[in-house]
Design an enzyme around this catalytic site. Structure first.
Site, PDB file in Angstrom:
ATOM      1  N   ASP A  34       0.830  -1.206   0.000  1.00 31.49           N
ATOM      2  CA  ASP A  34       0.000   0.000   0.000  1.00 31.49           C
ATOM      3  C   ASP A  34       0.871   1.265   0.000  1.00 31.49           C
ATOM      4  O   ASP A  34       1.999   1.237   0.485  1.00 31.49           O
ATOM      5  CB  ASP A  34      -0.897  -0.038   1.247  1.00 31.49           C
ATOM      6  CG  ASP A  34      -2.068   0.915   1.125  1.00 31.49           C
ATOM      7  OD1 ASP A  34      -2.283   1.475   0.032  1.00 31.49           O
ATOM      8  OD2 ASP A  34      -2.776   1.108   2.126  1.00 31.49           O
ATOM      9  N   ASN A  36       1.320   3.380  -2.862  1.00 30.99           N
ATOM     10  CA  ASN A  36       1.901   3.795  -4.156  1.00 30.99           C
ATOM     11  C   ASN A  36       1.419   5.185  -4.555  1.00 30.99           C
ATOM     12  O   ASN A  36       2.207   6.027  -5.001  1.00 30.99           O
ATOM     13  CB  ASN A  36       1.488   2.821  -5.265  1.00 30.99           C
ATOM     14  CG  ASN A  36       2.064   1.446  -5.076  1.00 30.99           C
ATOM     15  OD1 ASN A  36       2.982   1.251  -4.293  1.00 30.99           O
ATOM     16  ND2 ASN A  36       1.518   0.473  -5.790  1.00 30.99           N
ATOM     17  N   GLY A  37       0.109   5.402  -4.392  1.00 32.55           N
ATOM     18  CA  GLY A  37      -0.493   6.680  -4.785  1.00 32.55           C
ATOM     19  C   GLY A  37       0.084   7.828  -3.971  1.00 32.55           C
ATOM     20  O   GLY A  37       0.450   8.877  -4.515  1.00 32.55           O
ATOM     21  N   ARG A  38       0.180   7.633  -2.655  1.00 30.50           N
ATOM     22  CA  ARG A  38       0.688   8.703  -1.783  1.00 30.50           C
ATOM     23  C   ARG A  38       2.170   8.964  -2.038  1.00 30.50           C
ATOM     24  O   ARG A  38       2.643  10.088  -1.985  1.00 30.50           O
ATOM     25  CB  ARG A  38       0.438   8.344  -0.309  1.00 30.50           C
ATOM     26  CG  ARG A  38      -0.976   8.703   0.136  1.00 30.50           C
ATOM     27  CD  ARG A  38      -1.345   8.023   1.419  1.00 30.50           C
ATOM     28  NE  ARG A  38      -1.578   6.604   1.213  1.00 30.50           N
ATOM     29  CZ  ARG A  38      -1.636   5.704   2.185  1.00 30.50           C
ATOM     30  NH1 ARG A  38      -1.433   6.084   3.426  1.00 30.50           N
ATOM     31  NH2 ARG A  38      -1.876   4.439   1.922  1.00 30.50           N
ATOM     32  N   HIS A  51       2.637   3.197  -8.904  1.00 36.43           N
ATOM     33  CA  HIS A  51       2.453   1.767  -9.183  1.00 36.43           C
ATOM     34  C   HIS A  51       3.667   1.204  -9.942  1.00 36.43           C
ATOM     35  O   HIS A  51       4.113   0.097  -9.685  1.00 36.43           O
ATOM     36  CB  HIS A  51       1.178   1.533  -9.997  1.00 36.43           C
ATOM     37  CG  HIS A  51      -0.070   1.915  -9.244  1.00 36.43           C
ATOM     38  ND1 HIS A  51      -0.276   1.559  -7.944  1.00 36.43           N
ATOM     39  CD2 HIS A  51      -1.163   2.632  -9.617  1.00 36.43           C
ATOM     40  CE1 HIS A  51      -1.454   2.041  -7.533  1.00 36.43           C
ATOM     41  NE2 HIS A  51      -1.998   2.689  -8.533  1.00 36.43           N
ATOM     42  N   SER A  79      -7.360  -5.870  -5.780  1.00 39.83           N
ATOM     43  CA  SER A  79      -8.468  -6.493  -5.054  1.00 39.83           C
ATOM     44  C   SER A  79      -9.742  -6.454  -5.890  1.00 39.83           C
ATOM     45  O   SER A  79      -9.841  -5.681  -6.859  1.00 39.83           O
ATOM     46  CB  SER A  79      -8.699  -5.773  -3.723  1.00 39.83           C
ATOM     47  OG  SER A  79      -9.377  -4.553  -3.960  1.00 39.83           O
ATOM     48  N   LEU A 145      11.252 -20.141  -4.309  1.00 42.68           N
ATOM     49  CA  LEU A 145      10.126 -19.383  -3.761  1.00 42.68           C
ATOM     50  C   LEU A 145       8.898 -19.388  -4.677  1.00 42.68           C
ATOM     51  O   LEU A 145       9.028 -19.282  -5.895  1.00 42.68           O
ATOM     52  CB  LEU A 145      10.582 -17.934  -3.530  1.00 42.68           C
ATOM     53  CG  LEU A 145       9.528 -16.940  -3.079  1.00 42.68           C
ATOM     54  CD1 LEU A 145      10.026 -16.173  -1.864  1.00 42.68           C
ATOM     55  CD2 LEU A 145       9.181 -15.964  -4.172  1.00 42.68           C
ATOM     56  N   ARG A 208      -5.374  -2.011   8.552  1.00 42.19           N
ATOM     57  CA  ARG A 208      -6.554  -2.858   8.277  1.00 42.19           C
ATOM     58  C   ARG A 208      -6.179  -3.961   7.308  1.00 42.19           C
ATOM     59  O   ARG A 208      -5.105  -3.947   6.707  1.00 42.19           O
ATOM     60  CB  ARG A 208      -7.712  -2.013   7.750  1.00 42.19           C
ATOM     61  CG  ARG A 208      -7.368  -1.179   6.559  1.00 42.19           C
ATOM     62  CD  ARG A 208      -8.563  -0.373   6.037  1.00 42.19           C
ATOM     63  NE  ARG A 208      -8.112   0.543   5.008  1.00 42.19           N
ATOM     64  CZ  ARG A 208      -7.814   1.813   5.206  1.00 42.19           C
ATOM     65  NH1 ARG A 208      -7.977   2.359   6.388  1.00 42.19           N
ATOM     66  NH2 ARG A 208      -7.366   2.566   4.220  1.00 42.19           N
ATOM     67  N   SER A 210      -8.354  -5.040   4.687  1.00 41.39           N
ATOM     68  CA  SER A 210      -8.869  -4.768   3.343  1.00 41.39           C
ATOM     69  C   SER A 210      -9.257  -6.032   2.567  1.00 41.39           C
ATOM     70  O   SER A 210      -8.850  -6.202   1.411  1.00 41.39           O
ATOM     71  CB  SER A 210      -7.854  -3.951   2.536  1.00 41.39           C
ATOM     72  OG  SER A 210      -7.570  -2.745   3.186  1.00 41.39           O
TER      73      SER A 210
HETATM   74  C1  FPP Z   1      -2.266   0.128  -3.210  1.00 36.14           C
HETATM   75  O1  FPP Z   1      -1.688   1.410  -3.179  1.00 36.14           O
HETATM   76  C2  FPP Z   1      -1.668  -0.603  -4.292  1.00 36.14           C
HETATM   77  C3  FPP Z   1      -2.348  -1.208  -5.308  1.00 36.14           C
HETATM   78  C4  FPP Z   1      -3.805  -1.231  -5.411  1.00 36.14           C
HETATM   79  C5  FPP Z   1      -1.639  -1.839  -6.397  1.00 36.14           C
HETATM   80  C6  FPP Z   1      -0.436  -2.575  -5.986  1.00 36.14           C
HETATM   81  C7  FPP Z   1       0.333  -2.928  -7.170  1.00 36.14           C
HETATM   82  C8  FPP Z   1       1.672  -2.904  -7.241  1.00 36.14           C
HETATM   83  C9  FPP Z   1       2.535  -2.547  -6.110  1.00 36.14           C
HETATM   84  C10 FPP Z   1       2.380  -3.285  -8.459  1.00 36.14           C
HETATM   85  C11 FPP Z   1       2.069  -4.700  -8.737  1.00 36.14           C
HETATM   86  C12 FPP Z   1       3.034  -5.277  -9.582  1.00 36.14           C
HETATM   87  C13 FPP Z   1       2.860  -6.422 -10.219  1.00 36.14           C
HETATM   88  C14 FPP Z   1       4.007  -7.043 -10.828  1.00 36.14           C
HETATM   89  C15 FPP Z   1       1.553  -7.071 -10.348  1.00 36.14           C
HETATM   90  P1  FPP Z   1      -2.617   2.652  -3.440  1.00 36.14           P
HETATM   91  O2  FPP Z   1      -2.632   2.931  -4.893  1.00 36.14           O
HETATM   92  O3  FPP Z   1      -3.974   2.412  -2.851  1.00 36.14           O
HETATM   93  O4  FPP Z   1      -1.865   3.776  -2.661  1.00 36.14           O
HETATM   94  P2  FPP Z   1      -2.547   4.961  -1.848  1.00 36.14           P
HETATM   95  O5  FPP Z   1      -3.292   4.327  -0.717  1.00 36.14           O
HETATM   96  O6  FPP Z   1      -1.375   5.760  -1.394  1.00 36.14           O
HETATM   97  O7  FPP Z   1      -3.436   5.697  -2.788  1.00 36.14           O
END
Ligand code: FPP
Length: 254
Positions: A34, A36-38, A51, A79, A145, A208, A210
């Site tokens: 979690d 990535n966006g922030r 992402h 999800s 793995l 949480r 989720s």
């Molecule tokens: C949640 O962060 C992250 C996701 C919904 C996507 C996770 C995906 C990746 C890390 C890349 C996956 C890579 C492969 C190879 C499948 P968020 O976007 O909700 O972040 P935020 O809560 O800060 O907005």
């Protein structure tokens, strides 16, 4: 200046791989990736840049986990609720497995990693499924793995589907109600070939689950960090495992 010094000291106090007890490495680690966006917002970048950067972390942590001798690594990549996001972001996320595998599959193979997927395939674009299917096929005989992507995965849906399958077995006379136990339930979940996670890691400071592996996490150790997923390093993984190794797992006993 002082702040920077503290940050530096903080970083150097993170554990090294060789400080971990090799006989108590978790067999299965599950991660809610979690933040990535922030992470992107903090840098004035579009969310998808977070992402993309998170994808690089997936590779780094997979290699580190494999080196440590972790046998199963489940990563929550998308999800069943993530379809509610803007279409552009969903489209981007759906391209990531393919991009990741195009770049990394050879190296994953060299590292003896097995790729697997846990989730409902139906709603996924065909390019996403075919990239994953190809990687699953190419790595099925590897013995290192297991990198298990939870993609279009939701725990409540998974449990409902399991209950329906069990009900069908009862209806058709293959199973009696008295025979329904935890083993029967686990056998009907998407995770049926994996042991329950020993350790769950969630990044970004959210506390949480989720809708992630609710049945399977019943006795897992939970570890949360404020670090955003793109900034999560091997050392944070070691830190989580070090904390895991300090815990006494009692499974309801004394
Ligand atoms: C949640 O962060 C992250 C996701 C919904 C996507 C996770 C995906 C990746 C890390 C890349 C996956 C890579 C492969 C190879 C499948 P968020 O976007 O909700 O972040 P935020 O809560 O800060 O907005």
């Amino acid at each position: 200046m002082i702040k920077r010094l503290w940050a530096k000291l903080g970083k150097s106090s993170l554990p090294k791989a060789d400080s971990l007890a090799p006989e108590n490495i978790p067999l299965h680690v599950a991660i809610i990736m979690d933040g990535n966006g922030r992470w992107a917002k903090k840098r004035g970048l579009p969310r998808v840049a977070g992402h993309r950067s998170g994808m690089k972390t997936v590779k780094r942590i997979t290699i580190a986990a494999n080196r440590l001798g972790i046998k199963y690594l489940t990563m929550y990549a998308f999800s069943t609720e993530n379809w509610k996001r803007p279409k552009d972001e969903v489209d981007f996320l759906m391209k990531l497995p393919q991009q990741f595998l195009e770049i990394e599959l050879d190296e994953l193979i060299k590292n003896n990693v097995q790729v697997r997927m846990m989730g409902t395939r139906e709603k996924l674009p065909s390019h996403t499924v075919s990239a994953l299917e190809e990687a699953i096929k190419k790595t099925e005989n590897n013995t290192g793995l297991v990198l298990n992507f939870a993609l279009n995965y939701g725990s409540r849906l998974e449990m409902l589907e399991a209950v329906k399958e069990i009900a069908k077995d009862v209806q058709q006379g293959h199973l009696s109600v008295a025979e329904i136990d935890e083993t029967v339930m686990s056998r009907n979940l998407l995770s049926c070939e994996l042991p329950d996670p020993d350790l769950l890691i969630r990044t970004s400071g959210e506390l949480r689950l989720s809708n992630f592996m609710l049945w399977q996490l019943a006795y897992s150790e939970l570890w949360f960090t404020d670090v955003y997923w793109p900034e999560f390093t091997e050392k944070h993984l070691y830190e989580a495992i070090q904390e895991y190794q300090r815990r006494a797992r009692r499974y309801g006993g004394l």
